[in-house]
Design a protein around this motif. Structure first.
Motif, PDB file in Angstrom:
ATOM      1  N   GLU A 105       7.746  -2.944  -3.584  1.00 28.06           N
ATOM      2  CA  GLU A 105       8.193  -3.694  -4.513  1.00 28.06           C
ATOM      3  C   GLU A 105       7.389  -4.766  -4.923  1.00 28.06           C
ATOM      4  O   GLU A 105       7.091  -5.343  -6.013  1.00 28.06           O
ATOM      5  CB  GLU A 105       9.646  -4.533  -4.071  1.00 28.06           C
ATOM      6  CG  GLU A 105      10.402  -5.405  -4.915  1.00 28.06           C
ATOM      7  CD  GLU A 105      11.593  -6.255  -4.439  1.00 28.06           C
ATOM      8  OE1 GLU A 105      12.054  -7.111  -4.850  1.00 28.06           O
ATOM      9  OE2 GLU A 105      12.072  -5.538  -3.237  1.00 28.06           O
ATOM     10  N   LYS A 161       5.781  -5.588  -8.691  1.00 28.45           N
ATOM     11  CA  LYS A 161       5.882  -6.659  -9.656  1.00 28.45           C
ATOM     12  C   LYS A 161       4.938  -7.541 -10.074  1.00 28.45           C
ATOM     13  O   LYS A 161       4.970  -8.312 -10.928  1.00 28.45           O
ATOM     14  CB  LYS A 161       6.777  -7.623  -9.053  1.00 28.45           C
ATOM     15  CG  LYS A 161       6.494  -8.447  -7.616  1.00 28.45           C
ATOM     16  CD  LYS A 161       7.423  -9.371  -7.232  1.00 28.45           C
ATOM     17  CE  LYS A 161       6.876 -10.525  -6.315  1.00 28.45           C
ATOM     18  NZ  LYS A 161       8.004 -11.080  -5.706  1.00 28.45           N
ATOM     19  N   ARG A 162       3.803  -7.088  -9.442  1.00 28.55           N
ATOM     20  CA  ARG A 162       2.449  -7.868  -9.740  1.00 28.55           C
ATOM     21  C   ARG A 162       1.504  -6.870 -10.945  1.00 28.55           C
ATOM     22  O   ARG A 162       1.398  -5.781 -10.813  1.00 28.55           O
ATOM     23  CB  ARG A 162       1.305  -7.909  -8.700  1.00 28.55           C
ATOM     24  CG  ARG A 162       1.753  -8.578  -7.519  1.00 28.55           C
ATOM     25  CD  ARG A 162       1.537  -9.911  -7.232  1.00 28.55           C
ATOM     26  NE  ARG A 162       1.850 -10.590  -6.277  1.00 28.55           N
ATOM     27  CZ  ARG A 162       1.681 -11.956  -5.832  1.00 28.55           C
ATOM     28  NH1 ARG A 162       1.222 -12.593  -6.824  1.00 28.55           N
ATOM     29  NH2 ARG A 162       2.088 -12.288  -4.917  1.00 28.55           N
ATOM     30  N   ASN A 163       1.503  -7.476 -12.043  1.00 31.90           N
ATOM     31  CA  ASN A 163       0.768  -6.898 -13.266  1.00 31.90           C
ATOM     32  C   ASN A 163      -0.667  -7.029 -12.903  1.00 31.90           C
ATOM     33  O   ASN A 163      -1.361  -7.610 -14.025  1.00 31.90           O
ATOM     34  CB  ASN A 163       1.249  -7.388 -14.414  1.00 31.90           C
ATOM     35  CG  ASN A 163       1.000  -6.600 -15.781  1.00 31.90           C
ATOM     36  OD1 ASN A 163       0.699  -5.367 -15.667  1.00 31.90           O
ATOM     37  ND2 ASN A 163       0.815  -7.285 -16.952  1.00 31.90           N
ATOM     38  N   SER A 200      -0.785 -10.293  -2.732  1.00 32.33           N
ATOM     39  CA  SER A 200       0.402 -10.153  -2.379  1.00 32.33           C
ATOM     40  C   SER A 200       0.871 -10.369  -0.824  1.00 32.33           C
ATOM     41  O   SER A 200       1.730 -10.813  -0.340  1.00 32.33           O
ATOM     42  CB  SER A 200       1.046  -8.868  -2.387  1.00 32.33           C
ATOM     43  OG  SER A 200       0.979  -8.616  -3.908  1.00 32.33           O
ATOM     44  N   LYS A 242       1.945   0.624 -10.808  1.00 30.39           N
ATOM     45  CA  LYS A 242       2.894   1.260 -11.735  1.00 30.39           C
ATOM     46  C   LYS A 242       2.891   2.817 -12.029  1.00 30.39           C
ATOM     47  O   LYS A 242       3.544   3.641 -12.160  1.00 30.39           O
ATOM     48  CB  LYS A 242       3.348   0.579 -12.898  1.00 30.39           C
ATOM     49  CG  LYS A 242       3.700  -0.725 -12.761  1.00 30.39           C
ATOM     50  CD  LYS A 242       4.038  -1.594 -13.913  1.00 30.39           C
ATOM     51  CE  LYS A 242       4.352  -2.992 -13.740  1.00 30.39           C
ATOM     52  NZ  LYS A 242       4.881  -3.736 -14.955  1.00 30.39           N
TER      53      LYS A 242
END
Length: 578
Positions: free
Chosen positions: A182, A186-188, A198, A223
């Protein structure tokens, strides 16, 4: 390489082994932002160097000592009062932060047993050493941080100590697989950047290593990863940090030739192109890796005042030089006025009274010229006026020519001192440069009861063919080296047309091989303002042909016949002797 949480964990592991239950025998503060603790433990006496320098924060065990100021700073006195002879009962790192807590047990003024915390924060420009009581209240710190300096946290006596969670990072030692996935998604960002932004204690190099161990391209977006790939990545991440949990460290420095490129507490497999040298302790790694960098940084800081004096004098002389050149340009037409006066004496007898000009043949150029006249004066008075103007400009030209040469010499001299400051490596080097500035009148000598004797030697190298080569580090050393140390048949080298060091090669009566000439030339290029250029022109000549002009400034020489060579400034292959 960032001094990351993994390195701190390795350091804490080492400090526990070496210092736990040891007593603090001596506390010194050699620099404004540095402590040196002498600790007596079961394994013998140890020295712990703690630096909160904004440019190079460090903490490591060392065998070397440092001179302390005559009067101990307030923070040092406070620590001596509270924890001198105190016993270190715990050393720990919260999560994987770049923070080390030392819990020290000591007797207070009433003889009661109590505890204090000395907290070392290694966080770049925000690094600090904070002293707290057992309730977490700050007693004092080596750097005070007010609300005007930081809106996140004040570090002042009386405030409660806490670690601000500004980055919102997770602990890599306890993260679950679902939270791991997760956090990354959520880090692009790229996978490597997602890892080190993170989790605490993960540097860019460590993130790259985890990607390499996983066999995943670090530039991919999280992703783009499948569930199985994520599981594999998490497993490798867990294995990597299991070594931290279990204290399985292998400190090493990775070299590119002779140059240290990176250091790490854990193996870096993606650095296969570098030579890996293992060390028995992370302290040894840090001291080895940062020794030269720390020295250069400290000397840069200590030389700031001298640099300011030299730069101010340089700027002033350059402005004066430009003004003098402009004034000299105004005297370029002086010979014209002499000709005007002579022509007026020759042809002025037939001028009508009140004439405003004279047209006459210039017998120097065989051309007609027009001479402006003051109609209120006679031809003889006009001629005298032009002769006076010529003589005034001639005197100005002669005086300015001398002044311009003096100003140019001052500029060259100050640039040579600037170069000496660039190559200074020790406090003795700076002391010698300071003495030179005092002798030259750029600084005033401060009265001190104790006179410090400077013991400083030139740099010493040996050529591939076994010839000894010496490099002056400043103008005083250059003079000593050239005119007192070198003998007639020794060879002398200097970068052409630029400030630099004198280089002397001792021949001992032998012929120098070509390779030694090239290596001496490289030294002259490296220790000059032309350092880093692809090609530098070097003058070289036997020392007996080098002379000191009468009244010449330190480091100034003259020579009239010399050889030249073009060489680079790479001295990495030349052996330096201590």
């Amino acid at each position: 390489m960032a001094f990351d949480g993994t390195c701190v964990a390795c350091l804490v592991h080492e400090l526990k082994e070496q210092l736990l239950n040891g007593r603090i025998a001596k506390i010194a503060q050699p620099e404004t932002d540095e402590l040196l603790l002498t600790i007596k433990s079961t394994s013998g006496q140890k020295r712990l160097c703690i630096s909160a320098s904004a440019s190079l924060p460090l903490i490591y065990l060392t065998d070397s000592n440092k001179p302390s100021p005559m009067t101990a700073p307030n923070f040092c006195m406070l620590l001596r009062k509270h924890i001198s002879n105190g016993r270190i009962v715990d050393i720990y790192q919260p999560k994987l932060e770049r923070i080390i807590h030392f819990t020290i047990e000591h007797l207070d003024e009433l003889g009661d047993l109590c505890k204090k915390d000395l907290i070392v924060e290694i966080m770049g420009k925000h690094s600090n050493i904070i002293f707290c009581n057992e309730n977490g209240m700050i007693i004092d710190s080596i750097k005070h941080v007010s609300a005007q300096m930081s809106s996140v946290r004040e570090v002042l006596p009386g405030r409660d100590y806490f670690v601000p969670d500004t980055m919102e990072k997770s602990d890599p030692l306890s993260v679950s697989e679902s939270d791991f996935i997760e956090l990354l998604i959520k880090r692009n960002m790229t996978l490597a950047k997602s890892l080190y932004t993170s989790f605490t204690g993960v540097s860019p190099v460590a993130a790259e290593e985890i990607c390499t161990l996983s066999g995943i391209d670090s530039y991919l977006s999280p992703k783009e990863l499948s569930g199985d790939t994520f599981k594999h990545l998490y497993n490798q991440f867990t294995i990597y940090f299991s070594a931290v949990k279990e204290g399985r460290f292998s400190p090493a420095i990775y070299y590119d030739g002779k140059e240290p490129k990176e250091f790490s507490a854990l193996p870096l497999t993606h650095f296969g192109g570098y030579t890996r040298k293992e060390f028995s302790s992370i302290s040894e790694v840090l001291e080895t890796y940062y020794a030269s960098k720390n020295t250069i940084t400290r000397i840069r800081q200590k030389s700031a005042d001298l640099r300011h004096i030299v730069q101010t004098a340089l700027d002033r002389n350059k402005k004066k030089y430009d003004l003098q050149l402009k004034q000299l340009k105004d005297t370029e037409n002086r010979d014209k006025y002499k000709v005007y006066g002579e022509l007026l004496h020759t042809y002025g007898y037939n001028l009508e009274p009140g004439a405003k000009k004279l047209e006459a043949l210039n017998y120097y150029t065989n051309e007609m010229i027009t001479i402006p006249l003051d109609h209120t004066k006679t031809p003889q008075e006009n001629a005298q006026r032009y002769f006076d103007k010529y003589n005034k400009q001639k005197r100005t030209f002669e005086a300015l020519s001398k002044l311009i040469q003096e100003t140019q010499d001052d500029i060259t001299y100050l640039e040579s001192i600037s170069n000496a400051l660039d190559i200074a490596l020790t406090e003795d080097d700076l002391a010698e440069i300071k003495e030179e500035l005092i002798n030259a009148g750029y600084m005033r000598r401060k009265f001190t009861k104790k006179k410090i004797k400077i013991k400083n030697k030139p740099l010493h190298y040996i050529s591939s063919d076994g010839f000894h080569m010496y490099v002056g580090k400043n103008n005083l050393q250059n003079d000593e080296l050239t005119f007192h140390f070198a003998v007639g048949n020794d060879w002398w080298f200097h970068a052409k047309g630029t400030p630099g060091s004198h280089v002397v090669v001792k021949t001992e009566g032998q012929e120098l091989p070509d390779r030694t000439f090239e290596e001496a030339g490289r030294l002259a290029a490296y220790y000059s303002k032309a350092r880093g250029s692809e090609k530098v022109e070097i003058d070289y000549i036997e020392k007996k042909h080098v002379k000191k002009p009468n009244g010449g400034k330190p480091g100034f020489v003259v020579y009239y016949t010399n050889y030249s060579l073009m060489i680079d400034s790479d001295i990495s292959q030349i052996q330096e002797l201590s």
